[in-house]
Design a protein around this motif. Structure first.
Motif, mmCIF file in Angstrom:
data_model
loop_
_atom_site.group_PDB
_atom_site.id
_atom_site.type_symbol
_atom_site.label_atom_id
_atom_site.label_comp_id
_atom_site.label_asym_id
_atom_site.label_seq_id
_atom_site.Cartn_x
_atom_site.Cartn_y
_atom_site.Cartn_z
ATOM 1 N N UNK A 13 -3.671 7.172 -5.052
ATOM 2 C CA UNK A 13 -2.574 6.485 -5.738
ATOM 3 C C UNK A 13 -1.438 6.313 -4.732
ATOM 4 N N UNK A 14 -1.009 5.079 -4.522
ATOM 5 C CA UNK A 14 0.041 4.787 -3.563
ATOM 6 C C UNK A 14 1.392 5.175 -4.171
ATOM 7 N N UNK A 15 2.114 6.050 -3.483
ATOM 8 C CA UNK A 15 3.382 6.590 -3.976
ATOM 9 C C UNK A 15 4.583 5.833 -3.398
ATOM 10 N N UNK A 16 4.603 5.677 -2.071
ATOM 11 C CA UNK A 16 5.718 4.984 -1.425
ATOM 12 C C UNK A 16 5.324 4.553 -0.022
ATOM 13 N N UNK A 17 5.994 3.522 0.484
ATOM 14 C CA UNK A 17 5.763 3.081 1.854
ATOM 15 C C UNK A 17 6.558 3.973 2.796
ATOM 16 N N UNK A 18 5.901 4.436 3.858
ATOM 17 C CA UNK A 18 6.543 5.296 4.849
ATOM 18 C C UNK A 18 6.990 4.525 6.083
ATOM 19 N N UNK A 19 6.238 3.493 6.439
ATOM 20 C CA UNK A 19 6.571 2.739 7.638
ATOM 21 C C UNK A 19 5.698 1.519 7.778
ATOM 22 N N UNK A 20 6.064 0.691 8.758
ATOM 23 C CA UNK A 20 5.326 -0.552 8.978
ATOM 24 C C UNK A 20 5.371 -0.875 10.460
ATOM 25 N N UNK A 21 4.236 -1.318 10.978
ATOM 26 C CA UNK A 21 4.149 -1.703 12.380
ATOM 27 C C UNK A 21 3.668 -3.127 12.509
ATOM 28 N N UNK A 22 3.158 -3.462 13.670
ATOM 29 C CA UNK A 22 2.713 -4.819 13.934
ATOM 30 C C UNK A 22 1.425 -5.209 13.244
ATOM 31 N N UNK A 23 0.565 -4.223 12.921
ATOM 32 C CA UNK A 23 -0.726 -4.559 12.325
ATOM 33 C C UNK A 23 -0.988 -3.882 10.987
ATOM 34 N N UNK A 24 -0.144 -2.923 10.599
ATOM 35 C CA UNK A 24 -0.444 -2.159 9.391
ATOM 36 C C UNK A 24 0.810 -1.522 8.803
ATOM 37 N N UNK A 25 0.662 -1.067 7.565
ATOM 38 C CA UNK A 25 1.684 -0.270 6.892
ATOM 39 C C UNK A 25 1.102 1.108 6.613
ATOM 40 N N UNK A 26 1.973 2.108 6.569
ATOM 41 C CA UNK A 26 1.554 3.464 6.247
ATOM 42 C C UNK A 26 2.243 3.869 4.952
ATOM 43 N N UNK A 27 1.456 4.443 4.051
ATOM 44 C CA UNK A 27 1.958 4.825 2.738
ATOM 45 C C UNK A 27 1.713 6.304 2.471
ATOM 46 N N UNK A 28 2.608 6.900 1.700
ATOM 47 C CA UNK A 28 2.358 8.222 1.132
ATOM 48 C C UNK A 28 1.532 7.966 -0.116
ATOM 49 N N UNK A 29 0.433 8.716 -0.257
ATOM 50 C CA UNK A 29 -0.447 8.538 -1.404
ATOM 51 C C UNK A 29 -0.868 9.891 -1.943
ATOM 52 N N UNK A 30 -1.392 9.884 -3.149
ATOM 53 C CA UNK A 30 -1.881 11.115 -3.768
ATOM 54 C C UNK A 30 -3.391 11.006 -3.913
ATOM 55 N N UNK A 31 -4.113 11.975 -3.375
ATOM 56 C CA UNK A 31 -5.573 12.048 -3.468
ATOM 57 C C UNK A 31 -5.903 12.893 -4.693
ATOM 58 N N UNK A 32 -6.368 12.252 -5.770
ATOM 59 C CA UNK A 32 -6.618 13.001 -7.005
ATOM 60 C C UNK A 32 -7.889 13.845 -6.958
ATOM 61 N N UNK A 33 -8.769 13.615 -5.990
ATOM 62 C CA UNK A 33 -9.955 14.465 -5.850
ATOM 63 C C UNK A 33 -9.616 15.811 -5.219
ATOM 64 N N UNK A 34 -8.716 15.781 -4.234
ATOM 65 C CA UNK A 34 -8.367 17.012 -3.510
ATOM 66 C C UNK A 34 -7.000 17.567 -3.913
#
Length: 83
Positions: A13-34
């Motif tokens: 589950x995507x919680x919030x955007x942490x950063x963005x670069x030239x080719x991708x974005x990085x998000x804080x997410x929640x892994x409900x399996x672990x």
């Protein structure tokens, strides 16, 4: 890029955007399996060189998966979502 906060990508589950670069974005997410928070890196869709970029990203993931260091994020998963 479209706002994906609050959406699910498989078990993440995507919680919030942490950063963005030239080719991708990085998000804080929640892994409900672990039951833990993780970082999810997503390549921008419709990138002009998408095939080349996907191959580069795969090599990056494979390289990082073999590294263990407290200052390097551990790779837990890799995949493709809706192309």
């Amino acid at each position: 890029m479209v706002d994906i906060v609050g959406t699910y990508f498989g078990r993440y589950e995507i919680i919030e955007q942490l950063g963005e670069g030239g080719m991708a974005s990085v998000y804080k997410a929640y892994d409900d399996h672990l039951d833990r928070h993780v970082a999810v890196k997503m390549i921008f869709p419709n990138f002009q060189q998408a095939e080349l970029l996907a191959e580069r990203f795969k090599r990056e993931v494979q390289t990082l998966a073999g590294l263990m260091h407290p200052n390097i994020a551990q790779v837990l998963d890799y995949g493709e979502h809706e192309n």
